[in-house]
Design a protein around this motif. Structure first.
Motif, mmCIF file in Angstrom:
data_model
loop_
_atom_site.group_PDB
_atom_site.id
_atom_site.type_symbol
_atom_site.label_atom_id
_atom_site.label_comp_id
_atom_site.label_asym_id
_atom_site.label_seq_id
_atom_site.Cartn_x
_atom_site.Cartn_y
_atom_site.Cartn_z
ATOM 1 N N THR B 13 0.834 -1.185 0.000
ATOM 2 C CA THR B 13 0.000 0.000 0.000
ATOM 3 C C THR B 13 0.875 1.245 0.000
ATOM 4 O OG1 THR B 13 -1.906 1.057 1.076
ATOM 5 C CG2 THR B 13 -0.171 0.282 2.508
ATOM 6 N N LYS B 14 0.294 2.320 -0.459
ATOM 7 C CA LYS B 14 1.017 3.588 -0.455
ATOM 8 C C LYS B 14 0.864 4.254 0.902
ATOM 9 C CE LYS B 14 0.727 4.571 -5.392
ATOM 10 N NZ LYS B 14 0.267 5.523 -6.440
ATOM 11 N N ARG B 15 1.880 4.948 1.283
ATOM 12 C CA ARG B 15 1.851 5.692 2.555
ATOM 13 C C ARG B 15 0.629 6.603 2.594
ATOM 14 N NH1 ARG B 15 7.105 9.132 3.358
ATOM 15 N NH2 ARG B 15 6.110 10.163 1.616
ATOM 16 N N GLY B 16 -0.055 6.580 3.723
ATOM 17 C CA GLY B 16 -1.226 7.424 3.881
ATOM 18 C C GLY B 16 -2.542 6.724 3.630
ATOM 19 N N GLN B 17 -2.482 5.548 3.007
ATOM 20 C CA GLN B 17 -3.699 4.776 2.753
ATOM 21 C C GLN B 17 -4.095 3.980 3.994
ATOM 22 O OE1 GLN B 17 -5.463 4.792 -0.380
ATOM 23 N NE2 GLN B 17 -4.144 6.591 -0.485
ATOM 24 N N ASN B 18 -5.363 3.609 4.028
ATOM 25 C CA ASN B 18 -5.854 2.740 5.097
ATOM 26 C C ASN B 18 -5.843 1.292 4.620
ATOM 27 O OD1 ASN B 18 -6.421 5.163 6.377
ATOM 28 N ND2 ASN B 18 -8.621 5.062 5.993
ATOM 29 N N VAL B 19 -5.564 0.375 5.548
ATOM 30 C CA VAL B 19 -5.605 -1.051 5.220
ATOM 31 C C VAL B 19 -6.372 -1.790 6.305
ATOM 32 C CG1 VAL B 19 -3.455 -1.076 3.885
ATOM 33 C CG2 VAL B 19 -3.382 -1.495 6.345
ATOM 34 N N THR B 20 -6.984 -2.892 5.912
ATOM 35 C CA THR B 20 -7.710 -3.731 6.860
ATOM 36 C C THR B 20 -7.342 -5.182 6.610
ATOM 37 O OG1 THR B 20 -9.577 -2.201 6.954
ATOM 38 C CG2 THR B 20 -9.967 -4.455 7.697
ATOM 39 N N PHE B 21 -7.041 -5.882 7.698
ATOM 40 C CA PHE B 21 -6.708 -7.296 7.629
ATOM 41 C C PHE B 21 -7.788 -8.093 8.357
ATOM 42 C CE2 PHE B 21 -3.078 -5.515 6.080
ATOM 43 C CZ PHE B 21 -2.134 -5.067 6.990
ATOM 44 N N ARG B 22 -7.957 -9.338 7.911
ATOM 45 C CA ARG B 22 -8.973 -10.189 8.510
ATOM 46 C C ARG B 22 -8.350 -11.472 9.049
ATOM 47 N NH1 ARG B 22 -15.002 -11.451 7.296
ATOM 48 N NH2 ARG B 22 -15.189 -13.600 8.010
ATOM 49 N N CYS B 23 -8.882 -11.929 10.161
ATOM 50 C CA CYS B 23 -8.447 -13.185 10.764
ATOM 51 C C CYS B 23 -9.676 -14.025 11.069
ATOM 52 C CB CYS B 23 -7.681 -12.914 12.056
ATOM 53 S SG CYS B 23 -7.269 -14.399 12.996
ATOM 54 N N ASP B 24 -9.630 -15.280 10.646
ATOM 55 C CA ASP B 24 -10.729 -16.218 10.917
ATOM 56 C C ASP B 24 -10.204 -17.380 11.745
ATOM 57 O OD1 ASP B 24 -11.693 -14.933 8.116
ATOM 58 O OD2 ASP B 24 -13.418 -15.704 9.239
ATOM 59 N N PRO B 25 -10.499 -17.386 13.036
ATOM 60 C CA PRO B 25 -10.106 -18.531 13.867
ATOM 61 C C PRO B 25 -11.166 -19.622 13.765
ATOM 62 C CG PRO B 25 -11.179 -16.902 15.220
ATOM 63 C CD PRO B 25 -11.219 -16.370 13.811
ATOM 64 N N ILE B 26 -10.948 -20.705 14.468
ATOM 65 C CA ILE B 26 -11.993 -21.727 14.561
ATOM 66 C C ILE B 26 -12.897 -21.382 15.739
ATOM 67 C CG2 ILE B 26 -10.615 -23.505 13.458
ATOM 68 C CD1 ILE B 26 -10.045 -24.675 16.223
ATOM 69 N N SER B 27 -14.053 -21.993 15.781
ATOM 70 C CA SER B 27 -15.056 -21.607 16.779
ATOM 71 C C SER B 27 -14.588 -21.863 18.212
ATOM 72 C CB SER B 27 -16.368 -22.358 16.523
ATOM 73 O OG SER B 27 -16.147 -23.763 16.561
ATOM 74 N N GLU B 28 -13.675 -22.814 18.397
ATOM 75 C CA GLU B 28 -13.197 -23.120 19.753
ATOM 76 C C GLU B 28 -12.234 -22.058 20.301
ATOM 77 O OE1 GLU B 28 -14.503 -26.925 17.904
ATOM 78 O OE2 GLU B 28 -13.295 -25.222 17.250
ATOM 79 N N HIS B 29 -11.722 -21.202 19.449
ATOM 80 C CA HIS B 29 -10.755 -20.197 19.873
ATOM 81 C C HIS B 29 -11.478 -19.034 20.549
ATOM 82 C CE1 HIS B 29 -7.728 -21.677 16.632
ATOM 83 N NE2 HIS B 29 -7.617 -22.358 17.740
ATOM 84 N N ASN B 30 -11.668 -19.128 21.864
ATOM 85 C CA ASN B 30 -12.369 -18.055 22.542
ATOM 86 C C ASN B 30 -11.491 -16.808 22.696
ATOM 87 O OD1 ASN B 30 -10.674 -19.278 24.359
ATOM 88 N ND2 ASN B 30 -12.165 -19.432 26.005
ATOM 89 N N ARG B 31 -10.182 -17.000 22.681
ATOM 90 C CA ARG B 31 -9.291 -15.842 22.702
ATOM 91 C C ARG B 31 -8.621 -15.688 21.349
ATOM 92 N NH1 ARG B 31 -6.610 -15.584 28.710
ATOM 93 N NH2 ARG B 31 -8.465 -14.701 29.677
ATOM 94 N N LEU B 32 -8.450 -14.433 20.967
ATOM 95 C CA LEU B 32 -7.821 -14.124 19.686
ATOM 96 C C LEU B 32 -6.828 -12.999 19.902
ATOM 97 C CD1 LEU B 32 -9.496 -13.838 16.237
ATOM 98 C CD2 LEU B 32 -7.998 -12.012 17.031
ATOM 99 N N TYR B 33 -5.638 -13.173 19.356
ATOM 100 C CA TYR B 33 -4.546 -12.209 19.533
ATOM 101 C C TYR B 33 -4.119 -11.645 18.185
ATOM 102 C CZ TYR B 33 -3.739 -14.501 24.071
ATOM 103 O OH TYR B 33 -3.875 -15.026 25.333
ATOM 104 N N TRP B 34 -3.634 -10.417 18.228
ATOM 105 C CA TRP B 34 -2.940 -9.802 17.093
ATOM 106 C C TRP B 34 -1.527 -9.436 17.538
ATOM 107 C CZ3 TRP B 34 -4.420 -9.600 12.120
ATOM 108 C CH2 TRP B 34 -5.777 -9.715 11.809
ATOM 109 N N TYR B 35 -0.566 -9.767 16.665
ATOM 110 C CA TYR B 35 0.831 -9.427 16.897
ATOM 111 C C TYR B 35 1.405 -8.801 15.634
ATOM 112 C CZ TYR B 35 0.763 -12.550 20.958
ATOM 113 O OH TYR B 35 0.470 -13.138 22.160
ATOM 114 N N ARG B 36 2.482 -8.068 15.830
ATOM 115 C CA ARG B 36 3.253 -7.510 14.719
ATOM 116 C C ARG B 36 4.676 -8.023 14.863
ATOM 117 N NH1 ARG B 36 3.300 -1.160 14.526
ATOM 118 N NH2 ARG B 36 4.437 -1.446 16.474
#
Lengths: 109, 111
Positions: B13-36
């Protein structure tokens, strides 16, 4: 001080060697402990959980010392395929998972 | 197969643009984390959810970052007004009991 600290390495060892990785954590309320393996440009994968009594899975042995807030991973008879980065992970009270910076291992023929 | 999928796998992406990422866990995953993660570093905690509730957001994150997990299923991570320093691998993990399993990540390059 970082919450989870590891020696970044790299560790360069010959095939068949025994290698040990160390990790220290700062929060004494930490509840669960893990070692993950990460291959280059791939996601981390769970290698093993670490239990208070110590545990072994084939060539891999994990130890936990709660008093010293110290975790270790021992790999015996190392294989070329063991080359990767090994990440120490601590589950803080309340559930947040914190990763160390990782220790790089290179096993040479 | 960890059961966690992320989309897209790569984003330029170009600097200044917005981006969106998606994560699909399985139904048993009651906790969900994001890391960089950047090269030579371990995954850096960004935020995590217990079902649909966001429990904690890293103080390292600026207000340009936001995450949601509507209905406690999939999650999205949005970065507004991207900067070159945002270039990294963004990893999502689902947790069942105490063990967490990662998706393959989204590699973001800001040019």
């Amino acid at each position: 001080r970082k919450e989870v600290e590891q020696d970044p390495g790299p560790f360069n060892v010959p095939e068949g060697a025994t290698v040990a990785f160390n990790c220290t954590y700062s929060n004494s309320a930490s509840q669960s402990f893990f070692w993950y393996r990460q291959d280059c440009r791939k996601e981390p994968k769970l290698l093993m959980s670490v239990y208070s009594s110590g545990n072994e899975d084939g060539r891999f042995t994990a130890q936990l010392n709660r008093a010293s807030q110290y975790i270790s991973l021992l790999i015996r008879d190392s294989k070329l395929s063991d080359s990767a980065t090994y990440l120490c992970v601590v589950n803080l009270q309340g559930g947040k998972l914190i990763f160390g910076q990782g220790t790089e291992l290179s096993v040479k023929p | 197969d960890t059961g966690v999928s992320q989309d897209p796998r790569h984003k330029i992406t170009k600097r200044g643009q917005n981006v969106t990422f998606r994560c699909d866990p399985i139904s048993e995953h009651n906790r969900l984390y994001w890391y960089r993660q950047t090269l030579g570093q371990g995954p850096e905690f960004l935020t995590y959810f217990q079902n649909e509730a966001q429990l904690e957001k890293s103080r390292l994150l600026s207000d340009r970052f936001s995450a949601e997990r509507p209905k406690g299923s999939f999650s999205t991570l949005e970065i507004q007004r991207t900067e070159q320093g945002d270039s990294a691998m963004y990893l999502c993990a689902g947790q069942v009991n105490t063990e967490a399993f990662f998706g393959q990540g989204t590699r973001l390059t800001v040019v």
